[in-house]
Design a protein around this motif. Structure first.
Motif, short mmCIF file in Angstrom:
data_model
loop_
_atom_site.label_atom_id
_atom_site.label_comp_id
_atom_site.label_asym_id
_atom_site.label_seq_id
_atom_site.Cartn_x
_atom_site.Cartn_y
_atom_site.Cartn_z
N ILE A 161 11.61 1.53 -0.42
CA ILE A 161 10.91 0.41 0.18
C ILE A 161 9.37 0.86 0.07
O ILE A 161 8.50 0.21 -0.40
N ILE A 162 9.04 2.33 0.56
CA ILE A 162 7.82 2.60 0.46
C ILE A 162 7.05 2.60 -1.04
O ILE A 162 6.04 2.15 -1.18
N ALA A 163 7.82 3.25 -2.04
CA ALA A 163 7.38 3.37 -3.11
C ALA A 163 6.97 1.88 -3.64
O ALA A 163 5.86 1.71 -4.64
N GLU A 164 7.72 0.98 -3.57
CA GLU A 164 7.77 -0.40 -4.01
C GLU A 164 6.39 -1.03 -3.34
O GLU A 164 5.66 -1.64 -4.10
N THR A 165 6.36 -0.96 -2.23
CA THR A 165 4.97 -1.61 -1.61
C THR A 165 3.61 -0.88 -2.11
O THR A 165 2.68 -1.83 -2.42
N GLY A 166 3.90 0.39 -2.41
CA GLY A 166 2.71 1.09 -2.74
C GLY A 166 2.36 0.48 -4.32
O GLY A 166 1.07 0.38 -4.68
N THR A 167 3.45 0.17 -5.08
CA THR A 167 3.03 -0.37 -6.59
C THR A 167 2.59 -1.53 -6.36
O THR A 167 1.58 -1.91 -7.12
N MET A 168 2.85 -2.34 -5.45
CA MET A 168 2.32 -3.81 -5.32
C MET A 168 1.00 -3.65 -4.95
O MET A 168 0.01 -4.60 -5.54
N THR A 169 0.55 -2.82 -4.09
CA THR A 169 -1.01 -2.67 -3.66
C THR A 169 -1.86 -1.91 -4.82
O THR A 169 -3.06 -2.06 -4.64
N GLY A 170 -1.11 -1.71 -5.98
CA GLY A 170 -1.87 -0.96 -6.85
C GLY A 170 -2.37 0.42 -6.71
O GLY A 170 -3.41 0.67 -7.55
N ALA A 171 -2.03 1.16 -5.66
CA ALA A 171 -2.54 2.48 -5.61
C ALA A 171 -1.78 3.30 -6.44
O ALA A 171 -0.80 3.31 -7.08
N ILE A 172 -2.64 4.59 -6.59
CA ILE A 172 -2.05 5.83 -7.63
C ILE A 172 -1.01 6.30 -6.68
O ILE A 172 -1.33 6.62 -5.50
N GLN A 173 0.08 6.46 -6.94
CA GLN A 173 1.03 7.18 -6.29
C GLN A 173 1.53 8.45 -6.68
O GLN A 173 2.03 8.56 -7.84
N ILE A 174 1.56 9.46 -5.95
CA ILE A 174 1.98 10.85 -6.39
C ILE A 174 3.21 11.14 -5.56
O ILE A 174 3.06 11.23 -4.12
N ALA A 175 4.32 11.51 -6.14
CA ALA A 175 5.48 11.86 -5.21
C ALA A 175 5.91 13.14 -5.46
O ALA A 175 5.50 13.73 -6.52
N GLY A 176 6.54 13.73 -4.45
CA GLY A 176 7.06 14.96 -4.78
C GLY A 176 8.27 15.27 -3.66
O GLY A 176 8.10 15.09 -2.47
#
Lengths: 213, 286, 362, 219
Positions: free
Chosen positions: C274-289
Motif C-alpha cells: 500500500i505504502i509503495a503504491e501511493t508513493g509511486t502515484m505521487t511521483g516521489a523518488i523511493q528508496i527501499a531497504g
C-alpha cells in the motif's frame, strides 16, 4: 440459492464484511473487527495456556507426583511479571536468559548444519549431485549452472572489496540470479494473496449464501 | 495520450471491484480443470504412502486463520490420505492459535469418513486411529525432546487423556517411530523441524507451505532435507488430485475448485501490470 | 565336512562374515550386526537375526528384507556380552551362519561423527572474536560504499531542489528486528543531510519503543550539525500499532504533504504494498531497504532503488562505523570466503577422485 | 549484579542448548530432558501471558487518557474477558464447569474461534489480494533491467502454475519447475548463506555477552 440460517454462519459473514469494509475506507466497523480479533485471539491464548500447559504440566504434577522442583520453575516463570514494577524489573532478565539462552544455543549447530553444511553439500560438483536431477547428461549442466549461481550470488554480498574487475562481473551475474529468484517469489506471492481472497469468497458465496454448487 | 492519462487516474476502488468480479464469476460458473501433479507433491505423496505399519504420520499444524485458505486444503487432503490407508496420525502444533484449526480439520475429515463407514473397522475413532497431542511451549522443547520421548513432552493430549494410555500411541516412543513429519505452515516451522529434529534424530520431514515462503524452501527440497512439498493452493490441488485419483477418496476439493478463479485473477493481474507499464513507457518518452 | 555338504543341498546358502560391534556415537543399548549377502540372495525372503547370551540357545531378535546387510539390535543391556547368528530364510528353507564374535554395547560421551560441525562452529566463533578484538583496538576496517547510499544522497538533493519534505518510513518492526536497528542508523545520516539543507523530515512510527529511540536519533543528528532548533516534535511521531491503519496513515501523509523522496527502510510485511503504491502515484523518488525477503520483490518493482537484505546491515555499519556492526560484517565476509573455498575444494575432490566427499557434510 | 547474573545464565543455558548435538550419553540426555521438560517448558508459558499483560496495560491507559479510538479498546478488553471466561471455565471443547450450550445452541471456545477468529483473521489477509491488484496496476514498473527480468520471470511462473499454463504447452509447467529448482535455488541459497552466517554471529555474541541489547530492551 439456499441461504444458511445458522446463527454462527451469519456472525462469520457479518465479521467478514466488517473487514472487507476497509476497502472502501477505514471505518468503525473495521476498527471494531480489528479490536475484536485481538481480544478473541488472546482469550483463546489464555484458555490453551491454562488447560494445555500451566495446569496439567506445571501445577497438577506438584500435587499428583509431588514434583517439588516445579514450584521453583513456576516462581522463575512468575519473574516475568516483575517487568511491570520498575523497582524489580531487572528480574525479568532471569527467565528471559534461561529460555532465550537455551534456544539461541541450540540454534547455532542447527543453523550451521542445516543452512550451511547441507547447502554446500547440495551445491558441490560431483557425479552424485549430477545424478540428483535424474535428467541424464543435462543434469551436469544444471549442477554447474547452480554452482555458478550460488557462487555469484554469494559474491554480490561480499562487502570487503569494491565491485570491480572479476568481482564486478560475478556480482553482476549474481544480480541476474537474484532477480530471477525474486521473480519466482513474486509470481508465487500473487498466487498466495489471490488464494486467500478466493478462500473467503468460497465461504461467503458457498456456506453463507449457498450460491455455489 | 489522453486515454492513458485517464487510465492512470482510475480510482483504487474501481480496481478492487474489477478483481472482485474476476474472482467471483468463475466460482459461480465453475469449469472443471484437470490439475497436473508436479514432482514435489508426488514425492510427498509417495513418502506418506510408504509409512510402515508400526510407525505414525506426525502432522504439525502451524497455520493460523491468516493463511488458512491456503493451508487447510493441504491438511484435509493429507488426512484423507492417511485415514484411507489406515496410517496412524499424531497431530500437534508448535503454537497456540493453530490448535483450533487442527481440531477443525481433524473433525471435518473424521465426520466425512464416519458418515460413509458401516463397521467400526473402517470408521475413524479418536485415540485408536489418531491423536491430537496439543501444544507445549516453547517450540524448542518438542523439536528436541520428541527424539527421546513424545509422551515426555505431551504427557496429556488436547482432551486431557494420558497420552501413553491411548491405543494409537502404543509402541510409539520417539522420532524413530515417526514415518514422516509433515509441517503444514504459514511460517518457518518446517525449517525448524529440519534444522533441529532432522539434524539431531534424522526424522524425515515434509512440508505444506504457503506460496509466499515457498521459493525460499526449495533449497531444502533440492538437498533432500524435505522429502516432499505442497506449495500454495496449487500444491493442495495436486495432492487432492492424487488422493482422489489414486485412492478414490471422495470429498469436496476446495483447492481444485479455486483453480478457475485463480486463473482469471492471475490473467487480470498480468493485464494490469502490462497496462500500467504501457502508460509508464508513454509518459517517460514525452 | 560331509554334514555341511548335505545341508547345502536341502538348505539355503547362509550369509557369511557375520560381525557384531557396539553401535558408535550413541547413548548405549544398541549393537550393530553386519553380514555379507547369502549367495542365494534372490531366492531369499530375508534374513532373521538370532541372539544368545551363552552361545548355546539363540532367540530371534530381528528380521531384514532381501538385499539388506545390516541390522541394529536396540534391546541390548550395556556391559553384557552377546553372540549373534544370521539366517537366510525363505518360506520353508533356512541357512544359519556361523556365530559372530561376542560384542558388548556401551554409551559414548562424544558423537565423533559431528566433529566437523564442532570444528566449523569453533572456527567461525574465532573469526568473529578476532574482528571484535581488532576493531576494539581501533584498527580501521574497510567496507565498500553501498550503492543504495548514493541513491539516498541523490534523493535528498532532489527533494531539497523542489523544496518538498522527505518522508522516512521505518516499518512495523520492533527493537528486536535487526532491520529496525539498521534503519535507525541510516535515519541518523538522513537527518544530518536534511538538516544541512533545512529540508523538513517526516518520520511516522508503528512501534512505541522504536519511536522513542528514533526521536533521540533525529534530535542528536540535528545537534551534531549545530542546528538543534530544527527538531520539530510534530514531524517525528507515533501513529498506530495496527499494520493496515499505519499504511493508510502514511498514504494520507504522502497525498497531503507530497514528499519528493520516500525512504522505506526497516522491517515490513504485506502493508509495504500500500505504502509503495501511493508513493509511486505521487511521483516521489523511493528508496527501499529491508531484510524481509518476502517483500523485496515488490520493492524492486515499485521503488527506484532497493537495498537487499544484508546490504542493509552493511549500509548501517558503513554509516555508523560502530565496532559491533563492522566486526560482524567483516567476520561474515570471511565466512563467505570459507564457504566459497569449501565449495571449490569439495568440487575438485568430488570430480577428480572417488573419495565420498559429500559424506563430510552429513 | 543486575547484569552479571543474566549474562551468566544466558551463557550456561546457551551451552546447554549446544550440548545435545555433540553427546548422547544417557546422563547428558537425562539432564537435557530435565532442563527442557521441567524448566523451560514451565517458564516459557509465562512469557506468553506477559505479552498479554502489556497489551491490556496499553489499552487500559488508552481508555484512561481517552486517546484516539479509545472506545474500541473496550471492545478488545470485553471480548478478551468473555472469551477467556468461556474458555477457562467452559473447557477447551466444552464440558467444563460453565455450561457452554443452551439446547442445541453451542458456544464453546472452539465454536467461537471458528466463527470469530477465523473470519476476522482470514479476511484481514484476503484484503491483500485487492492491494496487490491495485499495486500491480499502479506501482509495478519495469524501471530497470533488473525489474524487467523480475517481471518476466514472474509472468512465466504465474502462467506456469495454472492449469491453463499446462494447456498452453506442457513444457511450461516443467520450465517453471526448472526455474524453481535451479536459478531460484541458486539465488536463495546464496542469500541464505549470508543470513545463516549473520544469525550464527548474532547468536554467538548473545551467548558470549558481547551483544547486550536484549538486556536493555527490558528497561
Amino acid at each position: 440459492m439456499n441461504m444458511s440460517f445458522d446463527f454462527w454462519i451469519w456472525v462469520s459473514a457479518f465479521l467478514t464484511l466488517c473487514v472487507f469494509s476497509f476497502l472502501y475506507k477505514d471505518n468503525p466497523f473495521y476498527k471494531f473487527a480489528e479490536h475484536l480479533f485481538v481480544g478473541a485471539s488472546n482469550g483463546y491464548l489464555v484458555t490453551i495456556i491454562w488447560h494445555g500447559s500451566l495446569w496439567p504440566q506445571g501445577i497438577r504434577p506438584i500435587f499428583t507426583e509431588g514434583n517439588w522442583w516445579l514450584i521453583i520453575a513456576l516462581i522463575i516463570g512468575m519473574l516475568y511479571f516483575t517487568r511491570f514494577f520498575p523497582r524489580t524489573s531487572w528480574l525479568v532478565r532471569i527467565p528471559i536468559a534461561i529460555v532465550m539462552g537455551y534456544g539461541t544455543g541450540a540454534a547455532i549447530p542447527a543453523t550451521i548444519q542445516a543452512d550451511i553444511m547441507r547447502q554446500i553439500q547440495g551445491t558441490v560438483l560431483t557425479p552424485q549431485n549430477f545424478a540428483r536431477w535424474n535428467a541424464g547428461s543435462s543434469g551436469v549442466i544444471w549442477t554447474i549452472l547452480l554452482f555458478i549461481g550460488v557462487a555469484c550470488t554469494l559474491s554480490y554480498f561480499y562487502f570487503s572489496r569494491e565491485h570491480k574487475g572479476v568481482l564486478g562481473v560475478t556480482s553482476r551475474i549474481g544480480v541476474v540470479f537474484i532477480m530471477i529468484g525474486f521473480g519466482a517469489a513474486f509470481g508465487y506471492t500473487v498466487m498466495a494473496r489471490i488464494s486467500l481472497l478466493i478462500g473467503r469468497l468460497q465461504f461467503l458465496l458457498g456456506d453463507w449464501l449457498g450460491v455455489l454448487q | 495520450m489522453k486515454a492513458f492519462e485517464y487510465l492512470s487516474k482510475i480510482d483504487r476502488r474501481i480496481i478492487y471491484l474489477v478483481i472482485g468480479v474476476v474472482v467471483i464469476l468463475p466460482l459461480i460458473f465453475p469449469t472443471v480443470e484437470r490439475v497436473r501433479v508436479m514432482a514435489p507433491a508426488q514425492s510427498l505423496f509417495n513418502a506418506v504412502d510408504s509409512i510402515p505399519e508400526d510407525m505414525v504420520l506426525m502432522i504439525d499444524f502451524d497455520y493460523d486463520p491468516q493463511t488458512m485458505p491456503e493451508n487447510e486444503p493441504m491438511a484435509v487432503a493429507l488426512l484423507r490420505h492417511a485415514f484411507k490407508r489406515r496410517i496412524k496420525v499424531a497431530a500437534l502444533s508448535l503454537y497456540v492459535q493453530p490448535l483450533a484449526l487442527a481440531l477443525k480439520a481433524l473433525d471435518q475429515v473424521t465426520e466425512e469418513f464416519n458418515a460413509r463407514a458401516q463397521t467400526s473397522a473402517d470408521s475413524i475413532i479418536y485415540g485408536r486411529d489418531y491423536v491430537l497431542l496439543g501444544w507445549q511451549p516453547p517450540p524448542i522443547v518438542p523439536l528436541l525432546e520428541m527424539g527421546i520421548s513424545i509422551s515426555n513432552v505431551y504427557s496429556t493430549d488436547y482432551y486431557g487423556y494420558r497420552t501413553d494410555s491411548l491405543p494409537v500411541m502404543q509402541g510409539i516412543e520417539n522420532f524413530n517411530d515417526v514415518g514422516i513429519l509433515v509441517s503444514i505452515s504459514g511460517g518457518n516451522a518446517p525449517l525448524w523441524w529440519v534444522g533441529y529434529s532432522q539434524v539431531l534424530y534424522g526424522v524425515a520431514v515434509g512440508a505444506g507451505l504457503t506460496a509466499v515462503s515457498a521459493s525460499d524452501f526449495y533449497i531444502y527440497y533440492q538437498t533432500g532435507q524435505f522429502s516432499g512439498l505442497m506449495v500454495g493452493m496449487k500444491g493442495a490441488a495436486e495432492y487432492e488430485e492424487l488422493v482422489e485419483s489414486k485412492l478414490q477418496v471422495p470429498g469436496e476439493r476446495k483447492a481444485s475448485e479455486a483453480m478457475p478463479s485463480l486463473t482469471a485473477a492471475h490473467l487480470a493481474i498480468m493485464v494490469f501490470i502490462i497496462i500500467g507499464n504501457i502508460g509508464y513507457m508513454m509518459r517517460r518518452r514525452i | 565336512m560331509f554334514a555341511t555338504f548335505l545341508i547345502t543341498i536341502f538348505a539355503l546358502a547362509p550369509p557369511t562374515d557375520v560381525r557384531a560391534y557396539d553401535r558408535p556415537d550413541d547413548g548405549g543399548g544398541a549393537i550393530t550386526i553386519q553380514w555379507q549377502l547369502s549367495p542365494d540372495d534372490e531366492l531369499v525372503d530375508g534374513y532373521e537375526i538370532y541372539r544368545s547370551e551363552n552361545g548355546i540357545d539363540f532367540a530371534m531378535v530381528g528380521f531384514m528384507g532381501r538385499g539388506r546387510t545390516q541390522y541394529n539390535d536396540e534391546s541390548t543391556e550395556d556391559g553384557k556380552e552377546y553372540i549373534y547368528k544370521v539366517a537366510s530364510v525363505s518360506d520353508t528353507l533356512e541357512g544359519y551362519s556361523e556365530a559372530s564374535l561376542p560384542a558388548m554395547s556401551s554409551p559414548q560421551w562424544f558423537v565423533t561423527q559431528r566433529i566437523y560441525l564442532l570444528f566449523a562452529m569453533l572456527v567461525f566463533s574465532g573469526i568473529i572474536l578476532y574482528y571484535i578484538y581488532v576493531v576494539r583496538r581501533g584498527k580501521e576496517l574497510y567496507i565498500r560504499k553501498i550503492a543504495g547510499l548514493e541513491a539516498v544522497d541523490d534523493a535528498i538533493g532532489r527533494a531539497t531542489e523542489m523544496g518538498k519534505p522527505v518522508l522516512y518510513v521505518i516499518g512495523i518492526g520492533t527493537m528486536s528486528n535487526i532491520a529496525s536497528i539498521a534503519s535507525l542508523n541510516i535515519l541518523a545520516e538522513v537527518a544530518k543531510k536534511t538538516g544541512q539543507y533545512e529540508t523538513p523530515l517526516i518520520v511516522p512510527h508503528a512501534d512505541p519503543i522504536v519511536y522513542t529511540v528514533a526521536r533521540e536519533v533525529v534530535k542528536e543528528s540535528y545537534t551534531s550539525i549545530g542546528r538543534p532548533d530544527l527538531f520539530d516534535p510534530d514531524k517525528v511521531f507515533f501513529v498506530t500499532q495496527s499494520q493496515f491503519a499505519y499504511a493508510a496513515a502514511i498514504d494520507g501523509i504522502m497525498l497531503r504533504d507530497r514528499p519528493a523522496a520516500n525512504f522505506l527502510i526497516g522491517w515490513f510485511r504485506a502493508e509495504s504494498l500500500i505504502i509503495a503504491e501511493t508513493g509511486t502515484m505521487t511521483g516521489a523518488i523511493q528508496i527501499a531497504g529491508t531484510d524481509a525477503v518476502s517483500q523485496l520483490p515488490f520493492f524492486v518493482t515499485a521503488c527506484d532503488y532497493t537495498i537487499i537484505g544484508e546490504e542493509l546491515y552493511a549500509a548501517s555499519a558503513y554509516i555508523s562505523r560502530e565496532p559491533m556492526l563492522l566486526s560482524a560484517i567483516k567476520g561474515e565476509d570471511i565466512g563467505k570466503i570459507v564457504i566459497f573455498a569449501a565449495l571449490g575444494l569439495a568440487s575438485i575432490i568430488g570430480l577428480l577422485t572417488r573419495f565420498p566427499i559429500l559424506g563430510l557434510f552429513d | 549484579m543486575k547484569k552479571r547474573i543474566p549474562l551468566l545464565l544466558v551463557l550456561i543455558f546457551g551451552i546447554a542448548g549446544i550440548i545435545p548435538y555433540y553427546s548422547q550419553y544417557p546422563l547428558v540426555q537425562n539432564v537435557q530432558s530435565f532442563i527442557r521438560n521441567d524448566m523451560i517448558r514451565i517458564i516459557a508459558a509465562f512469557a506468553l501471558v506477559l505479552g498479554l499483560g502489556s497489551l491490556l496495560k496499553v489499552h487500559f491507559d488508552k481508555i484512561r487518557r481517552h486517546r484516539e479510538n479509545w472506545e474500541y479498546s473496550w471492545v478488545l478488553i470485553l471480548s478478551f474477558v468473555v472469551t477467556a471466561i468461556i474458555g477457562l471455565f467452559g473447557g477447551r471443547t466444552g464440558g467444563g464447569m460453565l455450561p457452554t450450550s443452551i439446547g442445541s445452541f453451542v458456544f464453546n471456545i472452539q465454536v467461537i474461534y471458528e466463527n470469530v477468529n477465523v473470519p476476522l483473521g482470514s479476511t484481514m489477509f484476503a484484503l491483500l489480494a485487492f492491494f496487490m491488484a491495485s499495486a500491480a496496476y499502479r506501482a509495478f514498473r519495469a524501471r530497470s533491467l533488473d525489474s524487467t527480468l523480475l517481471l518476466v520471470t514472474a509472468f512465466i511462473v504465474m502462467l506456469g502454475v495454472l492449469p491453463l499454463g499446462n494447456r498452453i504447452s506442457h513444457h511450461l509447467p516443467s520450465f517453471v519447475q526448472w526455474i524453481m529448482d535451479i536459478p531460484n535455488v541458486a539465488s536463495k541459497r546464496g542469500i541464505g548463506f549470508g543470513i545463516a552466517l549473520g544469525s550464527v554471529a548474532t547468536a554467538l555474541k548473545i551467548l558470549l555477552g558481547i551483544e547486550q541489547k536484549w538486556l536493555g530492551g527490558t528497561r
